[in-house]
Design an enzyme around this catalytic site. Structure first.
Site, PDB file in Angstrom:
ATOM      1  N   ASN A   7       1.024  -0.916  -0.266  1.00 22.04           N
ATOM      2  CA  ASN A   7       0.056  -0.030  -0.028  1.00 22.04           C
ATOM      3  C   ASN A   7       1.128   1.186   0.001  1.00 22.04           C
ATOM      4  O   ASN A   7       1.264   1.509   1.053  1.00 22.04           O
ATOM      5  CB  ASN A   7      -0.807   0.037   1.376  1.00 22.04           C
ATOM      6  CG  ASN A   7      -2.012   1.104   1.323  1.00 22.04           C
ATOM      7  OD1 ASN A   7      -1.723   1.974   0.506  1.00 22.04           O
ATOM      8  ND2 ASN A   7      -2.609   1.226   2.327  1.00 22.04           N
ATOM      9  N   ARG A  90      -2.589  -2.056  -3.274  1.00 22.51           N
ATOM     10  CA  ARG A  90      -3.874  -1.123  -3.057  1.00 22.51           C
ATOM     11  C   ARG A  90      -3.608   0.024  -4.208  1.00 22.51           C
ATOM     12  O   ARG A  90      -2.943   0.788  -4.026  1.00 22.51           O
ATOM     13  CB  ARG A  90      -3.912  -0.934  -1.728  1.00 22.51           C
ATOM     14  CG  ARG A  90      -5.102  -0.034  -1.536  1.00 22.51           C
ATOM     15  CD  ARG A  90      -5.085   0.879  -0.113  1.00 22.51           C
ATOM     16  NE  ARG A  90      -6.166   1.962  -0.024  1.00 22.51           N
ATOM     17  CZ  ARG A  90      -6.121   2.879   0.557  1.00 22.51           C
ATOM     18  NH1 ARG A  90      -5.074   3.419   0.903  1.00 22.51           N
ATOM     19  NH2 ARG A  90      -7.260   3.443   0.692  1.00 22.51           N
ATOM     20  N   HIS A 179     -12.821   3.243   0.171  1.00 25.67           N
ATOM     21  CA  HIS A 179     -12.820   2.373   1.130  1.00 25.67           C
ATOM     22  C   HIS A 179     -13.671   1.120   0.517  1.00 25.67           C
ATOM     23  O   HIS A 179     -13.832   0.263   1.652  1.00 25.67           O
ATOM     24  CB  HIS A 179     -13.665   2.844   2.494  1.00 25.67           C
ATOM     25  CG  HIS A 179     -13.116   3.864   3.067  1.00 25.67           C
ATOM     26  ND1 HIS A 179     -13.742   4.910   3.810  1.00 25.67           N
ATOM     27  CD2 HIS A 179     -11.892   3.969   3.745  1.00 25.67           C
ATOM     28  CE1 HIS A 179     -12.876   5.733   4.400  1.00 25.67           C
ATOM     29  NE2 HIS A 179     -11.609   5.302   4.366  1.00 25.67           N
ATOM     30  N   ARG A 240     -12.000  16.212   7.641  1.00 23.76           N
ATOM     31  CA  ARG A 240     -12.616  16.572   6.219  1.00 23.76           C
ATOM     32  C   ARG A 240     -14.146  17.100   6.793  1.00 23.76           C
ATOM     33  O   ARG A 240     -14.599  16.412   7.774  1.00 23.76           O
ATOM     34  CB  ARG A 240     -12.635  15.418   5.567  1.00 23.76           C
ATOM     35  CG  ARG A 240     -11.412  15.102   4.764  1.00 23.76           C
ATOM     36  CD  ARG A 240     -11.743  14.008   3.705  1.00 23.76           C
ATOM     37  NE  ARG A 240     -10.348  13.209   3.344  1.00 23.76           N
ATOM     38  CZ  ARG A 240     -10.138  11.980   3.297  1.00 23.76           C
ATOM     39  NH1 ARG A 240     -10.996  11.183   3.905  1.00 23.76           N
ATOM     40  NH2 ARG A 240      -8.865  11.755   2.993  1.00 23.76           N
ATOM     41  N   GLU A 383      -8.273  -5.052   4.952  1.00 19.68           N
ATOM     42  CA  GLU A 383      -8.065  -4.669   3.577  1.00 19.68           C
ATOM     43  C   GLU A 383      -7.062  -5.489   3.096  1.00 19.68           C
ATOM     44  O   GLU A 383      -7.164  -5.920   2.013  1.00 19.68           O
ATOM     45  CB  GLU A 383      -7.811  -3.360   3.465  1.00 19.68           C
ATOM     46  CG  GLU A 383      -9.291  -2.587   3.597  1.00 19.68           C
ATOM     47  CD  GLU A 383      -8.950  -1.049   3.946  1.00 19.68           C
ATOM     48  OE1 GLU A 383      -8.363  -0.783   5.100  1.00 19.68           O
ATOM     49  OE2 GLU A 383      -9.428  -0.199   3.350  1.00 19.68           O
TER      50      GLU A 383
END
Ligand code: ADP
Length: 399
Positions: A7, A90, A179, A240, A383
């Protein structure tokens, strides 16, 4: 067969090496500060950890060091690099080009380059990681697993915005969602915990971490999700803003005389629970501050829970019912308090927490009351394992 999962971020790289015979993690680690002073590799072949501090100017050097660590006499787990049969990456943004994981080819890399525009911060390091592996392990097949792919099943009424259609055609402006690998993994686990085929169940998955998103998963397919064209849309997050009236953006730009970059920085880095609470972007700090009577920290927690509740309600509507609600990622897996706040007042949906069972952390658990119609599950996401599985499926017959 052994699969290396990578990743690659702009200045960091996470890795896990899986033995796919039993899906065990043989080693994992993290390279930080790539291209910066003070670069460091932390390698964990088991419970011990090895820290290697050296100059790491780019992703190629970072991956070289990871490979050395994996075969090292002292702390390695492989006799030779030939034991690595495939590498899974990823990849953040597959745009509309990819609705599933793929074998990396030149055409795939070209498509990733075309999508840089959509993910200017994320896709370039992903591509660098892929190219570095091509240089270092030219005969090892690689697969790309996209954060956006799971959501490509959304129907147009979910992914189109209320702007002229030509901007969708011209600039590909639409909801993509992120996601995806996590939403897919936890929805599959939820179906297993319900002991029903995924093709029969309706699940709402809440990935609540520093970045946070919710998905409506109808019989195994994502039909809507809260993040949008970028990860900025949807829930208020650590830093955010999440959903807001778009007119606020132009209003602030005019008032504060911000450039587009300053505005984007503001919306991504200075808003969310950090901006509202004035305390921190970390939910642990906010929960502590609220505990000690900090009013804005309390307000940030309440608004976060309120947003999640609103999305759960709207996704129950588009799914026409829900069999299970899943909480995952740092906050979802660990915060009993946040789960209570979110689930309060959802009894009309058949949600009823068992407050004792809810005091679980970081393990798979059904935290709903025995007589609840809708189950609430805590499911730690994985993941990396999803990426390893897809890579294994794609590459196992190639070598
Ligand atoms: P990301 O991968 O998006 O950076 P994570 O999934 O690791 O995020 O989640 C990080 C968030 O989870 C942080 O805001 C952190 O405060 C929160 N978190 C982790 N453990 C707890 C806990 N025990 N209680 C409350 N929040 C927690």
């Amino acid at each position: 067969m052994k699969v290396l999962v990578l990743n690659c971020g702009s200045s960091s790289l996470k890795y896990q090496l899986f033995d796919m015979e039993n899906e065990h993690v043989l080693a994992k680690g993290l390279v930080e500060r790539i291209g910066l002073p003070g670069a460091v590799l932390t390698h964990r072949p088991g419970s011990e950890k090895y820290v290697i501090e050296t100059e790491i100017p780019n992703h190629q050097k970072a991956i070289e060091l990871v490979l050395q660590a994996l075969v090292s006499n002292k702390h390695g787990v492989l006799k030779s690099l030939d034991e690595i049969s495939a590498v899974g990456h990823r990849v953040v943004h597959g745009g509309e080009d990819f609705s599933g994981s793929v074998l990396i080819t030149d055409a795939v890399i070209d498509a990733l380059r075309r999508n840089i525009e959509l993910a200017p911060l994320h896709n370039p390091p992903n591509i660098m990681g892929i190219e570095a592996c091509q240089n270092l392990m030219p005969n090892v097949p690689q697969a790309g697993v996209f954060d956006t792919a799971f959501h490509q099943t959304m129907p147009p009424q979910a992914y189109l915005y209320g702007i002229p259609y030509e901007y969708y055609q011209k600039y590909k402006i639409r909801k993509y969602g992120f996601h995806g690998t996590s939403h897919k993994y936890v929805s599959q686990r939820a179906a297993a915990m319900l002991k029903r085929p995924i093709e029969e169940v309706k699940i709402i998955t809440c990935h609540l971490g520093n970045g946070a998103s919710i998905a409506a998963v109808d019989r195994g397919k994502s039909i809507d999700t809260s993040m949008g064209f970028t990860p900025l849309e949807g829930l208020m997050m650590g830093t955010r803003s999440g959903d807001l009236d778009p007119a606020i953006v132009s209003f602030l730009m005019e008032k504060e005389k911000w450039t587009t970059e300053e505005t984007s920085n503001f919306l991504n880095k200075r808003c969310g629970v950090l901006g509202l609470s004035g305390v921190s972007s970390d939910f642990r700090d906010i929960e502590n501050a609220a505990d000690q009577g900090h009013e804005r920290a309390q307000l940030a927690l309440e608004r976060f829970a309120y947003m999640v509740k609103k999305y759960i309600g709207s996704y129950a509507a588009v799914l026409n019912g829900v069999d299970a609600i899943v909480f995952t990622a740092g906050l979802g897996e660990n915060s009993a308090l946040m789960r209570v706040k979110i689930c309060e007042g959802l009894d009309y949906l058949g949600v009823k927490l068992d407050l004792d069972k809810n005091y679980t952390r970081g393990i798979e658990a059904d935290v709903s009351a025995d007589d609840a119609k809708t189950r609430v599950f805590v499911i730690p996401t994985n993941e990396e394992l999803m990426i390893a599985r897809d890579t294994y499926e794609i590459c196992r017959d190639l070598k």
